[in-house]
Design a protein around this motif. Structure first.
Motif, PDB file in Angstrom:
ATOM      1  N   THR A   1      50.516  41.102  47.312  1.00 20.29           N
ATOM      2  CA  THR A   1      50.020  42.067  46.318  1.00 20.29           C
ATOM      3  C   THR A   1      50.931  43.271  46.179  1.00 20.29           C
ATOM      4  OG1 THR A   1      48.623  43.180  47.957  1.00 20.29           O
ATOM      5  CG2 THR A   1      47.641  41.356  46.738  1.00 20.29           C
TER       6      THR A   1
ATOM      7  N   VAL B   1      46.650  45.317  42.699  1.00 15.30           N
ATOM      8  CA  VAL B   1      46.581  43.859  42.562  1.00 15.30           C
ATOM      9  C   VAL B   1      45.647  43.303  43.636  1.00 15.30           C
ATOM     10  CG1 VAL B   1      47.902  41.706  42.672  1.00 15.30           C
ATOM     11  CG2 VAL B   1      48.885  43.729  41.560  1.00 15.30           C
TER      12      VAL B   1
ATOM     13  N   ASP C   1      52.425  43.163  53.065  1.00 15.50           N
ATOM     14  CA  ASP C   1      51.050  43.037  52.584  1.00 15.50           C
ATOM     15  C   ASP C   1      50.090  43.039  53.759  1.00 15.50           C
ATOM     16  OD1 ASP C   1      49.053  42.824  50.696  1.00 15.50           O
ATOM     17  OD2 ASP C   1      49.834  41.014  49.774  1.00 15.50           O
TER      18      ASP C   1
ATOM     19  N   VAL D   1      45.059  35.693  40.519  1.00 17.60           N
ATOM     20  CA  VAL D   1      45.671  37.012  40.623  1.00 17.60           C
ATOM     21  C   VAL D   1      45.109  37.927  39.543  1.00 17.60           C
ATOM     22  CG1 VAL D   1      47.822  38.321  40.583  1.00 17.60           C
ATOM     23  CG2 VAL D   1      47.775  36.008  41.558  1.00 17.60           C
TER      24      VAL D   1
END
Length: 553
Positions: free
Chosen positions: A463, A481, A448, A493
């Motif tokens: 994510t 996301v 990430d 989220v």
């Protein structure tokens, strides 16, 4: 991978000699001050990569170099136009060290203007066309633009920019209905075609390349001519297996990775077919018609290509290298691409700040090994990588930390941002802002971005891991996301999901799948269903825009 893409590089045929500085549990780390990267020997008087490319063009002046619609530019025409443009710029009083900013689409003249400006010793900044006028104006002013070279199709935007921040020289790449400056092509036609003597010095700034602005205001990344020369020679050392003469399709902006790959192809004796923007149907038709051998796409665009109805019956057999990168890819979708296209996919991981970092070669793309497809491949020759914890200590194999890089491709710094430069560049090491790990086989995996990681009650949500899970669902085509702060400033989220065409899927169905496979911590608080993900000019999911939409009442 979730970072700014650098030059798109295809399957290496050279033996990797890269160094990975992440110690195994049984091997202590070497003191950082003793770690070095090999430096190439003295090649004599400095010559820019532009000069080397132009010299290569002279050997076969009749070969096709650039294609745009019905326009086909030969090597001889390209060579002549670059030198004429350089003479024309200097005749207008443009001096070495001047900033030339391009506001242009994917035209052949865009490439020649960039070469001409660099030949004259100028630093070049190429604006992303889909940025707002406000952001483009701020960049034009910040990089101290003295010359604005404009695609006639963007004449109105150029007028808007220059009204807010006057530029001494505005030049157009052809005739325009709006008179905002002189026609650079007409000026060049009046100049001699004799070679222009390059004025750049090794430490002069070659490019100021901006980040995509997906996590904040774009930052200017400085690369010198010497660095650009080294990167050009490194990129020229690799080519796809079985490729005789490269034919690249550039269907994303030349201001991003497609432009750097175009340089590699031109220098190697190939041709570049230019499209104004990405359209899956047009790309598929062009691959068949132009016998394209190389293509660079960000993952969301690759998915669009695979999902287009024409992909099943177009002849794509000419492809030798389809490079993807720039943001996280779904192993499930990449496995599908391998099954559909064959062993031509190559994942490239890099950043504008760091240059190229690693490559997952075509023979590592095994659809039956999704764990390998999640990795970014092996570190490139001449690149050193460390994975560090928050205290700056090396981590053992398999442990998550920040990926740090040192190589000839590392940027000089951010333009006019010394504090930010000092934060990112420490002791010669570039702190990428990416979280990842190295395994015992030397494969690097990016999990990430530090800025994208969502801090929730009970831990962290990566994510890319959640996107990977959502994209593996049979009813999901794409997802993005991101975290959104609620009224209590707690991060929640959020997910934006593009369902498979003609298939209905409920938010609770996806939440249940997430709970079952990843636990409640990863369960999205909100799922928005979209027909398509919004993309940046470079082709990345625009999470900043998605976050802004989610924050609106």
């Amino acid at each position: 991978m979730p970072a700014e893409a650098s030059a798109a590089i295809t399957t290496p045929t050279v033996t990797p000699t890269s160094t990975i500085h992440t110690p195994s549990p049984s091997a202590p780390s070497t003191p950082r001050e003793n770690r070095t990267t090999s430096v190439q020997g003295d090649r004599g008087p400095f010559r820019t990569h532009i000069e080397d490319t132009l010299d290569a063009l002279r050997s076969d002046p009749d070969r096709e170099v650039l294609v745009h619609g019905d326009q086909r530019l030969t090597a001889g025409q390209f060579h002549s136009l670059v030198h004429r443009m350089a003479h024309a710029l200097v005749a207008r009083g443009v001096a070495r060290g001047t900033t030339v900013t391009l506001l242009s689409g994917n035209l052949p003249e865009t490439v020649t203007a960039r070469y001409a400006a660099n030949l004259a010793g100028c630093r070049v900044n190429h604006l992303y066309n889909k940025l707002s006028a406000e952001v483009q104006t701020a960049i034009v002013e910040d990089v101290e633009t003295q010359v604005l070279i404009v695609d006639p199709r963007y004449a109105d935007r150029a007028a808007e920019i220059t009204a807010a921040t006057p530029v001494p020289h505005v030049l157009l790449l052809g005739e325009s209905k709006r008179e905002i400056g002189a026609d650079l092509l007409a000026l060049a036609a009046a100049q001699p075609a004799e070679p222009f003597t390059a004025r750049a010095r090794p430490d002069d700034v070659c490019t100021i390349r901006h980040t995509g602005g997906t996590t904040g205001h774009p930052k200017g990344i400085v690369t010198t001519f010497e660095q650009a020369d080294r990167m050009a020679r490194t990129a020229s050392a690799v080519r796809p297996a079985g490729e005789e003469q490269a034919r690249q399709l550039a269907c994303t902006t030349l201001a991003h990775g497609a432009g750097m790959l175009a340089d590699v192809v031109i220098r190697a004796g190939g041709a570049v077919v230019l499209h104004d923007d990405f359209d899956a149907g047009e790309v598929l038709a062009a691959i068949e018609r132009e016998r394209i051998t190389r293509l660079f796409l960000l993952p969301p665009l690759l998915y669009e290509l695979l999902d287009h109805p024409d992909s099943a019956h177009r002849d794509l057999s000419s492809l030798r290298g389809l490079t993807y990168g720039g943001c996280q890819a779904s192993p499930a979708r990449i496995a599908d691409a391998v099954r559909r296209l064959g062993p031509v996919l190559v994942q490239f991981y890099g950043q504008n700040e760091a240059g190229g970092i690693s490559v997952l070669a075509a023979d590592d793309h095994d659809p039956d090994r999704p764990e390998r497809l999640r990795s970014a491949g092996k570190v490139l020759p001449g690149v050193e990588v460390e994975v560090l914890d928050s205290d700056g200590k090396d981590l053992p194999y398999g442990e998550l930390g920040e990926i740090c890089v040192r190589s000839d491709g590392t940027m000089t710094g951010y333009w006019k941002q010394p504090e930010l430069t000092a934060e990112v560049l420490r002791d010669g090491w570039l702190h990428t802002g990416d979280i990842g790990f190295l395994d015992a086989e030397g494969y690097l995996t990016v999990v990430d971005r530090l800025k994208d990681m969502i801090v929730v009650v009970g831990g962290h949500v990566y994510t890319t891991e959640l996107e990977d899970l959502l994209n593996s669902h049979p009813k999901v085509r794409q997802s993005a996301v991101f975290g959104v702060r609620d009224a209590d400033r707690m991060e929640r989220v959020h997910a934006a999901v593009v369902p498979v065409s003609g298939v209905e899927v409920a938010a609770e169905e996806l939440r249940a799948a997430v709970r079952e496979q990843r636990g409640a911590m990863y369960e999205p608080a909100h799922i928005a269903f979209l027909d398509a993900l919004p993309l940046t000019d470079a082709g990345k999911p625009d999470k900043k825009l998605l976050r802004q939409r989610a924050e609106q009442p």
